[in-house]
Write a protein that holds these residues in place. Structure first.
Motif, PDB file in Angstrom:
ATOM      1  N   LEU A 153       0.813  -1.216   0.000  1.00  0.00           N
ATOM      2  CA  LEU A 153       0.000   0.000   0.000  1.00  0.00           C
ATOM      3  C   LEU A 153       0.851   1.274   0.000  1.00  0.00           C
ATOM      4  O   LEU A 153       0.332   2.358  -0.280  1.00  0.00           O
ATOM      5  CB  LEU A 153      -0.944   0.003   1.210  1.00  0.00           C
ATOM      6  CG  LEU A 153      -2.088  -1.010   1.149  1.00  0.00           C
ATOM      7  CD1 LEU A 153      -2.888  -0.976   2.444  1.00  0.00           C
ATOM      8  CD2 LEU A 153      -3.001  -0.733  -0.041  1.00  0.00           C
ATOM      9  N   SER A 154       2.131   1.138   0.282  1.00  0.00           N
ATOM     10  CA  SER A 154       3.018   2.304   0.250  1.00  0.00           C
ATOM     11  C   SER A 154       3.441   2.661  -1.169  1.00  0.00           C
ATOM     12  O   SER A 154       4.039   3.716  -1.395  1.00  0.00           O
ATOM     13  CB  SER A 154       4.276   2.040   1.095  1.00  0.00           C
ATOM     14  OG  SER A 154       5.122   1.084   0.471  1.00  0.00           O
ATOM     15  N   VAL A 155       3.111   1.793  -2.136  1.00  0.00           N
ATOM     16  CA  VAL A 155       3.522   1.993  -3.523  1.00  0.00           C
ATOM     17  C   VAL A 155       2.450   2.771  -4.272  1.00  0.00           C
ATOM     18  O   VAL A 155       1.260   2.432  -4.206  1.00  0.00           O
ATOM     19  CB  VAL A 155       3.767   0.636  -4.218  1.00  0.00           C
ATOM     20  CG1 VAL A 155       4.233   0.844  -5.653  1.00  0.00           C
ATOM     21  CG2 VAL A 155       4.789  -0.183  -3.441  1.00  0.00           C
ATOM     22  N   ARG A 156       2.848   3.801  -4.995  1.00  0.00           N
ATOM     23  CA  ARG A 156       1.894   4.596  -5.770  1.00  0.00           C
ATOM     24  C   ARG A 156       1.204   3.712  -6.808  1.00  0.00           C
ATOM     25  O   ARG A 156       1.836   2.953  -7.519  1.00  0.00           O
ATOM     26  CB  ARG A 156       2.605   5.740  -6.493  1.00  0.00           C
ATOM     27  CG  ARG A 156       1.664   6.681  -7.253  1.00  0.00           C
ATOM     28  CD  ARG A 156       2.444   7.775  -7.955  1.00  0.00           C
ATOM     29  NE  ARG A 156       3.210   7.252  -9.081  1.00  0.00           N
ATOM     30  CZ  ARG A 156       2.718   7.078 -10.315  1.00  0.00           C
ATOM     31  NH1 ARG A 156       1.447   7.343 -10.564  1.00  0.00           N
ATOM     32  NH2 ARG A 156       3.494   6.626 -11.287  1.00  0.00           N
ATOM     33  N   GLY A 157      -0.126   3.805  -6.854  1.00  0.00           N
ATOM     34  CA  GLY A 157      -0.888   3.026  -7.817  1.00  0.00           C
ATOM     35  C   GLY A 157      -1.339   1.669  -7.308  1.00  0.00           C
ATOM     36  O   GLY A 157      -2.049   0.951  -8.011  1.00  0.00           O
ATOM     37  N   VAL A 158      -0.939   1.322  -6.084  1.00  0.00           N
ATOM     38  CA  VAL A 158      -1.352   0.051  -5.487  1.00  0.00           C
ATOM     39  C   VAL A 158      -2.347   0.349  -4.366  1.00  0.00           C
ATOM     40  O   VAL A 158      -1.995   0.937  -3.345  1.00  0.00           O
ATOM     41  CB  VAL A 158      -0.155  -0.749  -4.946  1.00  0.00           C
ATOM     42  CG1 VAL A 158      -0.635  -2.007  -4.221  1.00  0.00           C
ATOM     43  CG2 VAL A 158       0.801  -1.108  -6.069  1.00  0.00           C
ATOM     44  N   GLY A 159      -3.591  -0.051  -4.575  1.00  0.00           N
ATOM     45  CA  GLY A 159      -4.624   0.160  -3.569  1.00  0.00           C
ATOM     46  C   GLY A 159      -4.934  -1.115  -2.813  1.00  0.00           C
ATOM     47  O   GLY A 159      -4.298  -2.161  -3.029  1.00  0.00           O
ATOM     48  N   PRO A 160      -5.917  -1.068  -1.922  1.00  0.00           N
ATOM     49  CA  PRO A 160      -6.237  -2.230  -1.090  1.00  0.00           C
ATOM     50  C   PRO A 160      -6.593  -3.481  -1.883  1.00  0.00           C
ATOM     51  O   PRO A 160      -6.156  -4.579  -1.551  1.00  0.00           O
ATOM     52  CB  PRO A 160      -7.431  -1.743  -0.258  1.00  0.00           C
ATOM     53  CG  PRO A 160      -7.241  -0.260  -0.183  1.00  0.00           C
ATOM     54  CD  PRO A 160      -6.684   0.130  -1.515  1.00  0.00           C
ATOM     55  N   LYS A 161      -7.407  -3.341  -2.940  1.00  0.00           N
ATOM     56  CA  LYS A 161      -7.784  -4.525  -3.717  1.00  0.00           C
ATOM     57  C   LYS A 161      -6.565  -5.170  -4.359  1.00  0.00           C
ATOM     58  O   LYS A 161      -6.397  -6.391  -4.342  1.00  0.00           O
ATOM     59  CB  LYS A 161      -8.797  -4.164  -4.790  1.00  0.00           C
ATOM     60  CG  LYS A 161      -9.153  -5.336  -5.699  1.00  0.00           C
ATOM     61  CD  LYS A 161      -9.559  -4.862  -7.074  1.00  0.00           C
ATOM     62  CE  LYS A 161      -9.433  -5.988  -8.089  1.00  0.00           C
ATOM     63  NZ  LYS A 161      -9.679  -5.546  -9.471  1.00  0.00           N
ATOM     64  N   THR A 162      -5.688  -4.335  -4.926  1.00  0.00           N
ATOM     65  CA  THR A 162      -4.485  -4.865  -5.572  1.00  0.00           C
ATOM     66  C   THR A 162      -3.599  -5.592  -4.567  1.00  0.00           C
ATOM     67  O   THR A 162      -3.124  -6.702  -4.814  1.00  0.00           O
ATOM     68  CB  THR A 162      -3.700  -3.722  -6.247  1.00  0.00           C
ATOM     69  OG1 THR A 162      -4.528  -3.125  -7.243  1.00  0.00           O
ATOM     70  CG2 THR A 162      -2.431  -4.231  -6.897  1.00  0.00           C
ATOM     71  N   ALA A 163      -3.389  -4.966  -3.412  1.00  0.00           N
ATOM     72  CA  ALA A 163      -2.566  -5.595  -2.375  1.00  0.00           C
ATOM     73  C   ALA A 163      -3.172  -6.914  -1.924  1.00  0.00           C
ATOM     74  O   ALA A 163      -2.468  -7.927  -1.756  1.00  0.00           O
ATOM     75  CB  ALA A 163      -2.415  -4.645  -1.184  1.00  0.00           C
TER      76      ALA A 163
END
Length: 276
Positions: A153-163
């Protein structure tokens, strides 16, 4: 029902990749959310989870953002054809990619300029933090789920669903219930989550009320249920009250069979507040 049959091969990784075999029995479910998932277990093919390469899974999920699988899967295949390979570190390959060429390659997924930038930035991050895609894969599979989620979640463009999808499909972690647009709509429409709950609030309800071993299946099966029955604009219950297998456990929040109207569940909450 969909004409698309369940795959003969377990594309989620199989027994060797993680997950566990789960028994589904609605009669013994402890919560309404578990009852729904157990019913889905009687309707759809039961998968086990884990085993996918973590960085490839991350790339696939980024491509799927704000678009359908029908659009994003060909883009993913084209990306792997151009940048992947059996002896290729995909993170290294994407980190050195020319942005406009990558954008053209994934153009079928929509938002291709934004997604190509995100993919390159994410690949650079993986190399900087872990050194390689295989090292990132080991981190996802071996580190504690909360640490993996917080890191992603600290990565730009990565949200909760992606994680959460990376945790589920690569890590095979139990107790992870990714919330996409289908999951968000359906559990609020059923009245299991509050009508105005955001994606994270729906996730918290489901991960609390659904046993950990059933969460992964619950995610994928709910998506299938949303495509076949509980569609956004034309849910099956509008055509026939008996057409939906979940009719007896659904509160139909935002669905009005008498008028044929369908609204987002949050709009019913706003209307109630306005009347008070």
């Amino acid at each position: 029902m969909s004409d698309d049959p369940e795959p003969a091969v377990n594309i989620s990784g199989g027994a060797t990749g993680g997950g566990s075999v789960v028994e589904f029995d609605p009669a013994t479910a402890a919560t309404r959310a578990e009852t729904v998932v157990d019913r889905l277990g009687e309707l759809f093919w039961r998968k086990e989870y884990g085993g996918r390469d973590a960085f490839t899974c991350l790339v696939r999920t980024i491509l799927s953002q704000n678009t359908s699988d029908k659009a994003s899967q060909p883009a993913h295949d084209a990306l792997l054809d151009r940048y992947g390979g059996p002896d290729v570190d995909l993170a290294e390959s994407l980190a050195s990619a020319e942005q406009s060429t990558l954008a053209e390659t994934i153009s079928g997924a929509g938002l291709y300029n934004q997604k190509s930038e995100t993919l390159i930035d994410t690949a650079e991050w993986v190399l900087e933090e872990f050194g390689s895609a295989p090292a990132f894969d080991a981190f996802v599979k071996d580190e504690g789920p909360s640490i993996v989620r917080e890191t992603l979640l600290s990565v730009r463009g990565v949200g909760p669903k992606t994680a959460d999808c990376v945790l589920l499909f690569a890590g095979g972690r139990g107790g992870v219930f990714p919330v996409d647009t289908h999951v968000h709509r359906i559990y609020r429409r059923m009245g299991i989550a509050p009508p105005d709950a955001d994606h994270e609030a729906v996730r918290e309800v489901l991960e609390r009320d659904v046993p950990a071993a059933k969460c992964g299946f619950g995610h994928t099966a709910t998506i299938q249920f949303g495509r076949e029955y509980c569609r956004a604009r034309k849910p099956a219950c509008l055509e026939d009250p008996d057409a939906c297998p979940m009719a007896d456990v659904c509160e139909q929040v935002g669905v009005f069979p008498a008028t044929g109207e369908v609204v987002d569940p949050a709009e019913t909450s706003a209307a109630t507040e306005a009347d008070d």
